[in-house]
Design an enzyme around this catalytic site. Structure first.
Site, short mmCIF file in Angstrom:
data_model
loop_
_atom_site.label_atom_id
_atom_site.label_comp_id
_atom_site.label_asym_id
_atom_site.label_seq_id
_atom_site.Cartn_x
_atom_site.Cartn_y
_atom_site.Cartn_z
CD GLU A 1 -38.14 6.60 -22.91
OE1 GLU A 1 -37.58 5.77 -23.64
OE2 GLU A 1 -37.68 7.70 -22.63
CE LYS B 1 -36.42 -3.48 -21.69
NZ LYS B 1 -36.08 -4.40 -22.74
CG ASP C 1 -39.22 -7.69 -27.67
OD1 ASP C 1 -38.00 -7.69 -27.42
OD2 ASP C 1 -39.94 -8.70 -27.55
CE1 TYR D 1 -33.01 3.04 -26.43
CE2 TYR D 1 -34.88 2.19 -27.64
CZ TYR D 1 -33.60 2.03 -27.16
OH TYR D 1 -32.93 0.87 -27.41
CE LYS E 1 -38.45 -7.89 -20.31
NZ LYS E 1 -37.13 -8.36 -20.28
CB CYS F 1 -57.05 -37.15 -45.96
SG CYS F 1 -58.32 -35.96 -45.49
CB CYS G 1 -61.56 -38.28 -47.50
SG CYS G 1 -60.02 -37.74 -48.26
CB CYS H 1 -56.34 -34.17 -48.38
SG CYS H 1 -57.63 -35.19 -49.11
CB CYS I 1 -61.72 -34.35 -49.05
SG CYS I 1 -61.08 -34.16 -47.39
S1 IVH Z 1 -32.86 3.07 -22.58
C1 IVH Z 1 -28.96 3.28 -20.39
N1 IVH Z 1 -35.27 3.03 -23.58
O1 IVH Z 1 -33.88 -2.34 -23.84
C2 IVH Z 1 -30.32 3.11 -20.92
N2 IVH Z 1 -33.92 1.10 -23.85
O2 IVH Z 1 -32.51 -3.60 -21.37
C3 IVH Z 1 -30.31 2.45 -22.23
N3 IVH Z 1 -34.98 -0.71 -25.12
O3 IVH Z 1 -30.51 -2.28 -24.76
C4 IVH Z 1 -31.55 1.98 -22.77
N4 IVH Z 1 -36.88 0.35 -25.52
O4 IVH Z 1 -32.25 -2.19 -26.62
C5 IVH Z 1 -34.15 2.35 -23.40
N5 IVH Z 1 -37.43 3.15 -24.45
C6 IVH Z 1 -36.29 2.48 -24.27
C7 IVH Z 1 -36.11 1.17 -24.78
C8 IVH Z 1 -34.90 0.51 -24.53
C9 IVH Z 1 -36.19 -0.77 -25.73
C10 IVH Z 1 -34.00 -1.80 -25.13
C11 IVH Z 1 -32.61 -1.38 -25.53
C12 IVH Z 1 -31.73 -1.70 -24.38
C13 IVH Z 1 -32.54 -2.67 -23.59
C14 IVH Z 1 -32.22 -2.47 -22.12
#
Ligand code: IVH
Length: 668
Positions: free
Chosen positions: A112, A114, A116, A224, A311, A405, A408, A423, A429
């Site tokens: 999946e 992650k 942000d 998720y 990451k 500026c 000019c 300016c 200018c």
């Molecule tokens: S699972 C026990 N799935 O990342 C597992 N977390 O460092 C719980 N996050 O606090 C999290 N995308 O805020 C999971 N596809 C994803 C995620 C995800 C973002 C964030 C979430 C969590 C942090 C974990």
């Protein structure tokens, strides 16, 4: 005949369905107007019949202005974090570790994104949202239900069937890139501190005590993790697919993977492909699919052993500041630019990065020759995100914003209500004059073939063109004699100028460089006024009565047309034959060639922008939709169309056509 109560309920269900289609499926089936009408009707009935009020009615999603401190709520199951890795090898080790711990049992893995943003836990009882709680310290969080209710992709009442009577679903609240950029642009305009990234913006927004403001900012949410007793399936993936049916937004990127090869391919694919996603992601998450196996693997004190986060490489580099240059834009705004020792950042060499304005320089506290952190903000334009102050040269003076500026020499002014210096020497200018000329001839404005940035500057420097109206007095003989130009390029420019006489009024207005009148604003002004004469005569009250036009823009338009030099330019452009009024048919359909067709746009194009293609589809009777389904008639595909989309198209047998084919289709 429905009773009032039934009618209210039916309206609520319909509106919820339309919300889901629009915010989750990206595939609306009703027009905005129709939607607004239904909502108005619902609001009216609810007002007349408060006895049928329901706090989860879609009419309550707009948020109220009431403020109160947040109540706290203990998490029934702790909200843990994930173990992090930065390399494919470590992810492979995770897979081997799981395999060993499961003593050779077969297992599958879910890949999946992650996301942000900031995590959220939603509690549902009998299919209704009862509570939304932030992560807090992992043990307890803030109850932010009122704010969450403003996020239209979150179902307040579930659809489908089969949900447990009581369950929890966790996900990430995100602020999509587009909303983030708009929010920051607005904050810059209002001289408010900018958000460093969408994550900070999302968590800041979620904690606002004003749900109406939250509603305005455009948060979204991806889910998720489903928790509770009596879940429909014994594995994570199927549960999430079920949750999708109940109305939750579950990313299309969620994929069932069979082994290490699948995992590695998933990483390689998303390492670059994530750049096309509408929201920020900072990595991938891999989870063991079977809930029983998850239980077997268990937890460490901080995180599950059955999941790991990969990451993405922090797209950040550290490099030395050579000097700060101050550049003058076509509106006279001075932009400070950090000139850097060249550094490699995710595949490209970065030498320059915008510092935006004086406030940012002060906030970052940059001194001469500092070591700076450069990041790819929004993945494309590099920006300076911090200073390594430990590496500062002793006595290095801090960077001072220029007072005059750099082009000019005119003393700069700081206009009230703005974070930037400008300016005021608009017509004397050089970079402002050439900047306006370059803008005028640009692709989205007059699109004058044969004149690019360089030629515009050359024409100006040679004294042939002093302002945009002079362009239309150019003769082939004037151009032919210029260095590097010949008969052919002269002819091309003359033809380009002639073609530009057909450019619609909306774009002519945008081409004029009226401060604060960007592309969308110009379009709105042009359509509301209908002609330049009417626009020039409009009062501030009349202008601000137009949708999305505020006092600032109104003032700028009035000021522009009050200036005799600008009026003269407009008159000369009119005499040259440019469009000074809205074309009679511009608001009506141009053809019905795409009648009844649902078209998805994907990828990067060369001949028109995405927005232009969207307009072309609509003006030819078609419907633009965001996601591919059985109903899609074809996909208009540019370069870099995502492989996931391509695969989906193939699976559903939806034809994929390129832009030339499309343009032929709608050609007269
Ligand atoms: S699972 C026990 N799935 O990342 C597992 N977390 O460092 C719980 N996050 O606090 C999290 N995308 O805020 C999971 N596809 C994803 C995620 C995800 C973002 C964030 C979430 C969590 C942090 C974990």
């Amino acid at each position: 005949m429905d009773t009032i109560e039934q009618e209210i309920e039916r309206l609520r269900r319909d509106i919820e369905q339309y919300n889901h289609e629009y915010y989750v499926l990206n595939s609306p089936t009703v027009s905005d107007k129709e939607y607004d009408m239904l909502m108005k009707k619902l609001e009216q009935l609810e007002l007349q019949h408060p006895e049928y009020d329901d706090p989860l009615s879609p009419s309550h999603r707009v948020g109220s202005d009431l403020t109160k401190g947040f109540e706290q709520w203990p998490h029934e199951r702790r909200m843990l974090s994930l173990g992090n890795t930065y390399s494919i090898e470590e992810v492979d080790e995770f897979v081997h570790r799981c395999s060993d711990a499961l003593s050779g049992q077969e297992f599958s893995i879910v890949g999946e994104m992650k996301f942000d943003g900031t995590s959220i836990s939603l509690h549902y009882e009998n299919g209704r949202l009862v509570r939304a709680v932030t992560r807090g310290d992992g043990e307890k969080g803030d109850v932010v239900t009122d704010n969450i209710k403003t996020i239209r992709s979150i179902p307040l009442r579930l659809s489908g069937s089969g949900w447990p009577e009581k369950f929890e679903i966790r996900g990430e609240i995100v602020l999509p890139w587009k909303a983030f950029d708009e929010l920051n642009a607005e904050r810059e305009f209002n001289e408010e501190p900018l958000f460093a990234n969408p994550r900070n913006a999302a968590s800041g927004t979620l904690k606002l005590q004003n749900p109406a403001e939250v509603a305005r900012r455009g948060l979204d949410a991806y889910f998720y993790y489903l928790l509770g007793e009596n879940l429909p399936h014994d594995n994570h993936y199927d549960n999430m697919m079920e949750a999708r049916k109940w109305g939750f937004k579950v990313s299309d990127a969620m994929t069932l993977l069979k082994g290490i090869d699948d995992v590695d391919n998933y990483i390689t694919h998303w390492d670059t492909e994530r750049r096309h996603l509408p929201v920020a992601t900072d990595g991938l998450v891999f989870k063991i699919n079977s809930l029983r196996q998850q239980l077997n693997l268990g937890y460490t004190a901080k995180s599950p052993r059955w999941a790991i986060a990969y990451k993405f490489q922090a797209e950040r580099a550290l490099t030395r500041l050579r000097f700060v240059s101050f550049e003058v834009g076509r509106m006279g705004v001075i932009t400070p630019v950090a000139n850097l020792e060249p550094v490699l950042l995710s595949g490209t060499i970065v030498k320059r990065a915008s510092l935006h304005n004086e406030d940012i320089i002060q906030q970052l506290d940059i001194h001469e020759h500092d070591m700076l952190y450069v990041e790819k903000g929004g993945e494309i334009i590099p920006k300076i995100t911090g200073v390594e102050s430990g590496d500062r040269e002793p006595d290095a003076p801090s960077i001072k914003f220029v007072t005059h500026c750099p082009a000019c020499g005119t003393e700069l002014v700081r206009i009230e209500g703005e974070a930037s210096w400008m300016c005021p020497n608009k017509y004397g200018c050089l970079p402002q004059q050439t900047g306006r000329l370059e803008h005028f001839v640009g692709r989205r404005m007059m699109n004058i073939d044969g004149i690019g940035e360089e030629t515009a500057t050359l024409l100006f420097k040679e004294g042939l063109v002093k302002n945009i109206a002079d362009l239309y007095d150019l003769k082939p003989e004037d151009i032919k004699v210029l260095e590097r130009f010949g008969e052919r390029s002269a002819d091309r420019i003359m033809a380009g100028l002639k073609d530009s006489l057909n450019v619609p009024f909306e774009r002519v207005l945008y081409a004029l460089s009226i401060p604060f009148a960007g592309e969308t604003v110009s379009k709105k002004l042009a359509r509301a006024a209908g002609s330049i004469d009417r626009l020039m005569a409009m009062t501030s009250d009349e202008l601000t009565a137009i949708d999305d036009i505020g006092p600032r823009i109104a003032e700028s338009v009035i000021e522009y047309f009050q200036n005799p030099a600008n009026r003269e330019i407009v008159e000369r452009l009119r005499a040259a034959g440019l469009q000074m009024e809205i074309a009679a048919d511009s608001s009506t359909e141009r053809s019905d060639k795409l009648n009844g067709k649902t078209i998805v746009i994907s990828g990067v194009f060369t001949k028109h922008s995405r927005d232009e293609y969207k307009e072309l589809i609509e003006s030819n009777g078609g419907k633009n939709s965001g996601s591919i389904s059985k109903k899609t008639d074809f996909i208009l595909a540019g370069a870099n169309m995502g492989p996931a989309k391509l695969e989906k198209a193939k699976k559903l047998g939806v034809p994929v056509i390129d832009e030339d084919t499309f343009l032929n289709m709608i050609a007269d």
